[in-house]
Design an enzyme around this catalytic site. Structure first.
Site, short mmCIF file in Angstrom:
data_model
loop_
_atom_site.label_atom_id
_atom_site.label_comp_id
_atom_site.label_asym_id
_atom_site.label_seq_id
_atom_site.Cartn_x
_atom_site.Cartn_y
_atom_site.Cartn_z
N GLY A 1 8.19 -1.58 2.65
CA GLY A 1 9.10 -0.44 2.69
C GLY A 1 9.47 0.04 1.31
N VAL A 2 9.83 1.31 1.21
CA VAL A 2 10.23 1.88 -0.08
C VAL A 2 11.59 2.57 -0.02
CG1 VAL A 2 7.85 2.16 -0.84
CG2 VAL A 2 8.98 4.04 0.36
N GLU B 1 14.75 1.59 0.52
CA GLU B 1 16.00 1.01 0.05
C GLU B 1 15.90 0.29 -1.29
OE1 GLU B 1 18.45 -0.25 3.84
OE2 GLU B 1 16.32 -0.24 4.30
N GLN C 1 11.24 8.61 -2.69
CA GLN C 1 12.15 7.56 -2.21
C GLN C 1 12.72 6.76 -3.38
OE1 GLN C 1 13.28 6.76 1.19
NE2 GLN C 1 12.73 8.90 0.99
N ARG D 1 0.83 -1.20 0.00
CA ARG D 1 0.00 0.00 0.00
C ARG D 1 0.87 1.26 0.00
NH1 ARG D 1 -5.25 1.63 2.59
NH2 ARG D 1 -5.46 -0.47 3.37
MO1 MOS Z 1 19.00 1.90 6.62
S1 MOS Z 1 20.85 1.34 5.94
O1 MOS Z 1 18.38 0.50 7.24
O2 MOS Z 1 19.07 3.29 7.49
#
Ligand code: MOS
Length: 755
Positions: free
Chosen positions: A715-716, A718, A651, A641
């Site tokens: 999560g977005v 990384e 990001q 989502r």
């Molecule tokens: Mo990140 S390298 O998990 O801040």
């Protein structure tokens, strides 16, 4: 999901969508661009002194002498802190009782373990005086030869990589897989060390008041930082208050409290006054972490039908001589491509360098560029289009664990990205495309992936008698927009308009929001916030449904809907009551809810959880000069989502730009004699600037993942770094026909081989 909060009666239903999903601009944006956002170093408590680090100019040895008298004689200098007079710590800074406890250099002795290690702290009335006096210390060293680089010391198999992952994992028979293959790839890649280089350097303003400690410092993990400080100084965590409302970037380097931050606290203790300590840009190349260099060998076997028969990924990585962070670079091969045999293994090399640590997609980024290039080489060996080859081999279930995961979403990313980019027009052979100016044009592809992680967090939500809300979470905004995205979740959690909800974050006296890392912050803090809101509404609903005077009386079993500050009967929406009226009748000023979140072990053991993506890159290369520009990037990402599409895109942009940087720019160059980073500044340590990024586009591929958490958030932060670097490297090959396996790719690499 394990729900800590037990809801009374039927749980009220919150209508989502009014805030979640909106492309709001950062709520703190105006504060930042007008200079009113107060970063750590902007704080100047009364009586504050300035501390400046003196750092080692050698990488290995001992400090024989420091001219403390000269420094102390400088006008304005109050004190010089060295191992001789440093206040005592309650615990050994070299202690390591868990993998998140990194060993610190805080003047515990005269030993030097890396260049730029702090060797003294000068404390003065002004920054100028402290800086000048630090130069008067003229350290004399007993120097031992520095061990640098991937071959600087003997290698060994570390006990663990990343945070406690096994260094070797094998599934199936690699030897048999390679023997069965009709095509073999055996390639070795090298990636350069990178430094985090957040815009805001590590900084701290520390004030002691007896046993109480007040700190302004950027932190991606407030409660963990507080615990570490409490342990080192032997004070109770409740006595420590850390404020961290804004971070000018972190990228992992502010995840754990660093040695220089502890030195700021020690300095304040030594002089009995508030002290500010800010790292100079060049001082960040050492004591606050980096992404280590790697050498990775990939062996890939492919059968006649284009299917992988073996995938063997070995990674060698550098670490410090005194701590144990080993980049888990090979582990990316656990999750992307299906093969009957997969092996990943790691070796470490201890050299005279500051300890590496998490840096945006730690392991995934380094591993991804090697894996994606090797997969491209395998496709070429089979005469297959790189996208077709990936479609042939992407994993339907997670290869190592065999658990189902969202591979359909990955397929959709390939399809949407390819369509948008125009991939179908790509000629198979390299060096076929030129632009109107005669530049070589190449197109490349990389698959992106990152685990969907969740940690533990808590939150508090309050509905007040005036109908407004307050939500508290000790969350961290590194610049990614957490203030905004989490406030959107908070407002929906209370079923209030965003403007009616005060959202507090960035302070250690708020509920523990875990760590802003591992791309898990929105899911982790967000779920706690969501549950806190639901808890507050449930308590409010209890008041109403149990009260004969309320239009909602008796609606407990039918259920309620919460929307815009009112509760409605689910079976008769004409019967409703406002939050304010419910509280007023009950004679309450406010009602409080609590929420907590954690990963769900049952779901975790059933499903593999990852975000996915595909990045398509175009480069243009001068055929005579070898100059490379990344001219177009299209990334398609599926990460559950989307709380705020504007922030999520931002990001992805940042991640993909880092991919360009990884492939073409970033390289910490270490002097072999001194062990010092020679380009320890943003003039010589190259990262892309706006002019280097011509066109970047992020497609948000719709994905409903009901297993990761109740809100469906992945999560977005990384994932964008993965895939992108490989896509750029593969595009360089496609433009030139030259396969460069050492990153960043330099124009001389192309000139040497390409003519
Ligand atoms: Mo990140 S390298 O998990 O801040």
């Amino acid at each position: 999901m394990a729900l800590e909060t037990v809801l009374p009666q039927a749980s009220p239903h919150i209508r989502h969508g009014s805030n979640i999903g909106q492309p709001l601009t950062r709520r703190d944006g105006v504060l930042k661009v007008t200079g009113r956002a107060r970063y750590a170093a902007d704080n100047h408590p009364k009586g504050m002194l300035y501390a400046v680090l003196a750092v080692s100019g050698v990488a290995r040895g001992r400090v024989k002498s420091l001219d403390v008298e000269a420094a102390k004689g400088h006008r304005g200098v109050v004190e010089v802190m060295t191992p001789a007079n440093r206040p005592r710590l309650a615990r050994d800074p070299d202690e390591k009782s868990n993998p998140f406890m990194f060993r610190l250099d805080v003047l515990q002795n005269d030993r030097v373990r890396y260049a730029n290690q702090p060797i003294a702290v000068v404390i003065a009335e002004t920054l100028e005086a402290a800086t000048e006096a630090a130069a008067l210390l003229r350290p004399q060293y007993e120097v031992q030869p520095a061990r640098v680089g991937l071959d600087g010391n003997k290698s060994f198999v570390p006990p663990g990589v990343g945070i406690g992952s096994p260094p070797e994992i094998r599934k199936g028979d690699i030897g048999a897989g390679l023997r069965k293959a009709t095509k073999l790839i055996d390639s070795t890649y090298e990636t350069a060390a990178q430094y985090h280089n957040a815009m805001e350097p590590h900084a701290i303003v520390a004030s002691w008041d007896g046993e109480s400690l007040s700190i302004d410092t950027p932190s991606q993990g407030l409660i963990m930082a507080r615990g570490r400080i409490a342990g080192l100084f032997g004070v109770s965590p409740e006595k420590i208050h850390i404020r961290s409302p804004f971070l000018g970037g972190g990228f992992g380097s502010k995840g754990l409290i660093s040695g220089p931050q502890i030195l700021g606290i020690l300095a304040a203790k030594l002089v009995g006054r508030p002290v500010k300590l800010v790292l100079r840009r060049d001082q960040m190349y050492g004591p606050v972490g980096h992404r280590p260099s790697t050498r990775q060998r990939l062996r890939i076997g492919v059968a006649g039908d284009g299917a992988l028969t073996a995938l063997d990924h070995y990674a060698k990585t550098t670490s410090s001589t005194f701590d144990d962070f080993f980049e888990p670079a090979a582990n990316i091969s656990h999750t992307l491509y299906a093969s009957p045999a997969i092996a990943t293994s790691h070796e470490g090399v201890r050299i005279d360098i500051g300890t590496p640590m998490f840096m945006r997609a730690p392991g995934e980024a380094t591993g991804s560029i090697a894996l994606e290039c090797a997969i491209d080489e395998a496709a070429l060996a089979c005469g297959m289009d790189p996208l077709d080859f990936r479609l042939r081999n992407y994993a339907e279930v997670e290869p190592i664990s065999g658990k189902p995961f969202s591979s359909k979403a990955l397929r959709e990313c390939y399809a949407q990205g390819a369509e948008r980019f125009g991939w179908a027009r790509r000629p198979l052979a390299p060096r076929q495309m030129r632009d109107e100016a005669g530049l070589l044009v190449g197109w490349g592809l990389g698959t992106a992936t990152f685990p969907a992680l969740m940690f533990h967090a808590e939150a508090r939500a309050v509905i007040r008698s005036d109908g407004t809300g307050l939500v508290e979470s000790g969350a961290h905004d590194m610049g990614q927009g957490a203030w905004t995205a989490l406030a959107q979740i908070a407002a929906d959690g209370l079923a209030l308009d965003l403007d009616a909800v005060a959202f507090r974050a960035g302070s250690s006296d708020l509920p523990d929001a875990g760590i802003a890392g591992g791309s898990g912050h929105t899911a982790t803090a967000g779920m706690a916030i969501h549950r806190a809101g639901a808890d507050a509404i449930a308590r409010l609903a209890d008041l109403a449904t149990g009260d004969r005077r309320s239009p909602l009386y008796g609606a407990g079993n039918a259920g309620l809907i919460a929307q815009s500050g009112r509760l409605y009967r689910r079976d008769d929406e004409s019967r409703s009551e406002s939050y304010a009226d419910i509280l007023a009748r009950a004679g309450l000023h406010e009602i409080e809810g609590r929420g907590a979140s954690a990963s769900d072990p049952a779901a975790q053991s059933t499903y593999a959880m990852h975000a996915h993506g595909a990045v398509f890159a175009e480069v243009k290369i001068d055929p005579d000069l070898g100059q490379i520009r990344a001219t177009r990037l299209v990334g398609a990402f599926a990460a559950g989502r989307v709380i705020n599409p504007r922030l999520v895109r931002s990001q992805y942009y940042g991640g993909m730009i880092w991919g360009v940087s990884f492939a073409l720019s970033e390289h910490a160059i270490v002097d072999k004699r001194s062990g010092r980073v020679m380009n320890a500044d943003l003039g010589e340590y190259h990262i892309p600037v706006n002019a280097d990024i011509v066109s970047v586009e992020a497609l948000l591929v719709h994905e409903d993942d009901p297993y990761v958490n109740a809100l469906g958030i992945k999560g977005v932060g990384e994932i964008g770094v993965t895939g992108a670097a490989g896509a750029v490297a593969n595009a360089v090959w496609h433009a030139t026909g030259v396969r460069v396996r050492r990153f960043p790719i330099k124009l001389e690499d192309l000139l040497a081989q390409g003519r």
